[in-house]
Motif scaffolding. Sequence first.
Motif, short mmCIF file in Angstrom:
data_model
loop_
_atom_site.label_atom_id
_atom_site.label_comp_id
_atom_site.label_asym_id
_atom_site.label_seq_id
_atom_site.Cartn_x
_atom_site.Cartn_y
_atom_site.Cartn_z
N ASP A 181 0.81 -1.74 -0.10
CA ASP A 181 -0.33 0.29 -0.32
C ASP A 181 1.15 1.72 -0.18
OD1 ASP A 181 -2.17 2.25 0.68
OD2 ASP A 181 -2.18 1.07 2.00
N LYS A 182 1.05 1.77 -1.44
CA LYS A 182 1.78 2.62 -1.06
C LYS A 182 1.20 3.97 -0.36
CE LYS A 182 3.11 2.29 -5.98
NZ LYS A 182 4.00 2.77 -7.55
N ASP A 187 8.57 15.71 6.38
CA ASP A 187 8.54 16.89 5.81
C ASP A 187 8.28 18.06 6.30
OD1 ASP A 187 9.15 16.20 3.50
OD2 ASP A 187 7.33 16.12 1.66
N LEU A 188 6.00 17.48 7.77
CA LEU A 188 5.79 18.33 8.23
C LEU A 188 7.33 18.66 9.31
CD1 LEU A 188 3.87 19.78 9.37
CD2 LEU A 188 3.13 17.56 10.62
N ARG A 195 1.66 8.99 3.46
CA ARG A 195 1.73 9.24 5.02
C ARG A 195 3.34 10.03 5.07
NH1 ARG A 195 -2.69 6.41 4.99
NH2 ARG A 195 -1.24 4.56 5.76
N LEU A 196 4.13 8.56 5.53
CA LEU A 196 5.00 9.16 5.80
C LEU A 196 5.79 10.53 5.50
CD1 LEU A 196 7.79 7.96 7.63
CD2 LEU A 196 8.08 6.20 5.81
#
Length: 267
Positions: free
Chosen positions: A76-77, A88-89, A82-83
Amino acid sequence: MPFAISRCRFSVHRWLIAVGLVMLLGGGGASAQPLEPQERFWILWEHIEHSGQNCPDGASCETRRSYTSRLFEPLDKRGVYRLFGLLDLHAARRGQSAEHPEAPRICQHTDSEVLLGFDPERLRLSEKIDALAGLPGVHVNLRGLKAPEGFEGDFGGGLQAAFESRFKAAGIRLLTEEEMEQTPGQPKLNVYFSRTNPDTGCWYSVFASLSQTVLLTRDIRIKLVAGTWAMSAGYSADTPDATEYGSILRVADAFVRDYLKANASGG
């Protein structure tokens, strides 16, 4: 002075990166349609090794990088997306760019650091005579040198024999032109002789240069023939009795002296 090599630090970083958005074009024909961009994810393991002096940030410290990679094929990509978003956050909260400044530049296949595994710009500058260290031999041909006014005999041939004698005594292999072209670096000793010109009052001069093939540190794809050792001689009021023949022989003596120094045991 010998350059001491010492292992200062060994560190390992793991990087998770994506190499994606590779556009694959369809075959020929008017009806051919471009394929959708593809994405692949890789786990990259970076090994960083320092050697030299004043590591890790000293000018005499050499950094070598090597990489181990594994293809990561998640079922599931969306989890990977999300990672990336979370990373980035976190970077934004720290006031940093999402792309880390030390991220491996693996897509720049022509980058010198990528090709070599270390940054050649960080290498210390070598001494001039280091260009003679490990020299497998040298080609030299002085037979075409024109004799000065009033010289009797085979000027170029005599110099050639004298150079060969000095080089052989020093253990320097004399290469034919064909052997030189097949030898790494293609080492060739060029000697240029300008005769005294009574009409202009210019005294004689001698210039010698050892040429070898070299690569640029900023782009190791660029290969050039460059002078890597040189010397000059000529008329001097301090040695008014010096002859043109003797001045050219000083080239051989200087070359042998530097060669022996560069290749001295433990040097």
